[in-house]
Design a protein around this motif. Structure first.
Motif, mmCIF file in Angstrom:
data_model
loop_
_atom_site.group_PDB
_atom_site.id
_atom_site.type_symbol
_atom_site.label_atom_id
_atom_site.label_comp_id
_atom_site.label_asym_id
_atom_site.label_seq_id
_atom_site.Cartn_x
_atom_site.Cartn_y
_atom_site.Cartn_z
ATOM 1 N N TRP A 96 -8.153 -4.586 -1.657
ATOM 2 C CA TRP A 96 -7.483 -3.564 -2.459
ATOM 3 C C TRP A 96 -7.253 -2.289 -1.659
ATOM 4 C CZ3 TRP A 96 -11.150 -3.893 -7.337
ATOM 5 C CH2 TRP A 96 -11.066 -5.192 -7.870
ATOM 6 N N ALA A 97 -8.111 -2.028 -0.658
ATOM 7 C CA ALA A 97 -7.986 -0.851 0.209
ATOM 8 C C ALA A 97 -7.813 -1.323 1.648
ATOM 9 C CB ALA A 97 -9.217 0.038 0.083
ATOM 10 N N ALA B 136 -2.285 -0.904 -8.076
ATOM 11 C CA ALA B 136 -3.223 -0.993 -9.194
ATOM 12 C C ALA B 136 -4.442 -0.099 -8.958
ATOM 13 C CB ALA B 136 -3.653 -2.440 -9.407
ATOM 14 N N LEU B 137 -4.977 -0.133 -7.743
ATOM 15 C CA LEU B 137 -6.141 0.694 -7.439
ATOM 16 C C LEU B 137 -5.762 2.171 -7.483
ATOM 17 C CD1 LEU B 137 -9.088 1.000 -6.595
ATOM 18 C CD2 LEU B 137 -8.367 0.712 -4.210
ATOM 19 N N ARG B 138 -4.596 2.521 -6.958
ATOM 20 C CA ARG B 138 -4.144 3.913 -6.982
ATOM 21 C C ARG B 138 -4.098 4.457 -8.399
ATOM 22 N NH1 ARG B 138 0.850 4.216 -6.100
ATOM 23 N NH2 ARG B 138 1.118 6.459 -5.889
ATOM 24 N N ILE B 139 -3.501 3.686 -9.288
ATOM 25 C CA ILE B 139 -3.373 4.155 -10.672
ATOM 26 C C ILE B 139 -4.745 4.219 -11.334
ATOM 27 C CG2 ILE B 139 -2.419 3.585 -12.935
ATOM 28 C CD1 ILE B 139 0.017 2.403 -11.476
ATOM 29 N N SER C 185 0.832 -1.186 0.000
ATOM 30 C CA SER C 185 0.000 0.000 0.000
ATOM 31 C C SER C 185 0.871 1.242 0.000
ATOM 32 C CB SER C 185 -0.922 0.015 1.226
ATOM 33 O OG SER C 185 -1.788 -1.087 1.185
ATOM 34 N N ALA C 186 0.387 2.271 -0.742
ATOM 35 C CA ALA C 186 1.134 3.517 -0.793
ATOM 36 C C ALA C 186 0.662 4.444 0.305
ATOM 37 C CB ALA C 186 0.926 4.184 -2.154
ATOM 38 N N THR D 284 -9.186 7.246 -13.800
ATOM 39 C CA THR D 284 -10.616 7.512 -13.954
ATOM 40 C C THR D 284 -10.983 8.907 -13.446
ATOM 41 O OG1 THR D 284 -11.013 6.333 -11.864
ATOM 42 C CG2 THR D 284 -11.320 5.103 -13.912
ATOM 43 N N GLY D 285 -10.307 9.381 -12.393
ATOM 44 C CA GLY D 285 -10.548 10.750 -11.952
ATOM 45 C C GLY D 285 -10.121 11.762 -12.997
#
Length: 318
Positions: free
Chosen positions: A297-298, A92-95, A2-3, A100-101
């Motif tokens: 993922w989170a 992956a979720l961060r990117i 996680s970042a 999408t934002g």
């Protein structure tokens, strides 16, 4: 892995960074005007165009899909994750959230986050880039303030200093890359619905109507919903929680904004992953964060705590 999303608190180990970093370039000002005006013109033309022709279920379906995708990219990604660190996300979720934002056409991610962190640092005071209360409280001043908060602030040349308000994103290679991709992601968000509409209907007409409804009109509606959180949600609504500003909960926007219009709740506890913290307050963004958490993922999601809410709750509401 996680970042980490860093706190927006000022650094104490270096001299304070200035709030502004010069002015936007003429090209940046032109693009801001183009992105704000062209979709708005499409929205103005939507009603007569839709009157009996030019709109089908394919257009509606594509518009709803791309609206939902890009709106959640802003609400969960740009806002709750990148700006406030309401949870940690895998790479992956961060990117995906950054991409999408960016496809919401509200500007590159680093500038968006810097502006919003500056908004929270100076909410409804001098230095807030889009407060409706900067010109006074008379009817004329509030009308001017509403227009400024809704979209006028974007036409000012002041450029928020990202080195002060978003140093974590400037140091992130993945986010820097997505930031540079903004022009390409803008093209993608406009052309993808047209391509899908053309392939589904197998016609140029299907591509054209999908471009109008699911690209231009969709972007315009999302823009005005987002801008309404800046304007309406700092002027009218319910204020059950203590906050340093005039943020308010405005329930009519709850669904279209995916939960962002529970704005008083958010300003009372900015890093909380859920904005609709009271019974019956629908918050689609928070529900999807819950799904991400269940999928692994989170992590480290900052859900609302009853004891903190109780401390923030006013004895009398306004």
């Amino acid at each position: 892995m996680s970042a980490k999303v860093e706190s927006i608190a000022p650094r104490t180990d270096a001299a304070p960074q200035p709030m502004l970093a010069g002015e936007k370039s003429p090209t940046e000002m032109f693009l801001v005007k183009m992105f704000a005006v062209i979709p708005a013109l499409a929205l103005a033309a939507a009603i007569p165009l839709a009157w009996g022709w030019g709109l089908g279920w394919v257009d509606v379906g594509l518009a709803v899909f791309f609206y939902t995708l890009t709106c959640l990219g802003v609400t969960i990604g740009f806002h709750r994750y990148f700006t406030h660190g309401a949870f940690k996300a895998n790479r992956a979720l961060r990117i995906a959230l950054a991409v999408t934002g960016s496809m919401a056409m509200q500007g590159p991610i680093i500038g968006w986050v810097a502006d919003h962190r500056r908004h929270h640092a100076y909410a409804d005071r001098e230095g807030d880039p889009h407060s409706p209360w900067l010109f006074g409280t008379s009817a004329r001043a509030l009308a001017k303030g509403f227009l400024h908060a809704h979209m006028g602030w974007m036409f000012r040349r002041q450029l928020t200093n990202a080195a002060r308000f978003a140093p974590d994103l400037l140091a992130d290679a993945d986010i820097q890359r997505v930031n540079r991709w903004f022009p390409a992601l803008t093209a993608a968000t406009l052309l993808a619905p047209a391509l899908a509409g053309g392939l589904i209907t197998w016609s140029w007409w299907g591509a054209l109507t999908a471009f109008f409804w699911a690209s231009l009109v969709r972007v315009a509606v999302l823009h005005h919903v987002t801008w309404s959180v800046n304007s309406i949600c700092h002027m009218i609504g319910d204020r059950p929680f203590e906050a340093r500003d005039k943020s308010a909960n405005f329930w009519p926007l709850a669904i279209l904004s995916m939960g962002e219009s529970w704005h008083n709740s958010h300003h009372a506890d900015p890093t909380c992953a859920r904005h609709g913290v009271r019974r019956g307050q629908l918050d689609i963004s928070a529900r999807l964060i819950w799904v991400f958490e269940k999928l692994g993922w989170a992590t480290h999601v900052r859900w609302p705590r009853p004891e903190r809410l109780a401390r923030k709750l006013k004895t009398t509401t306004s």
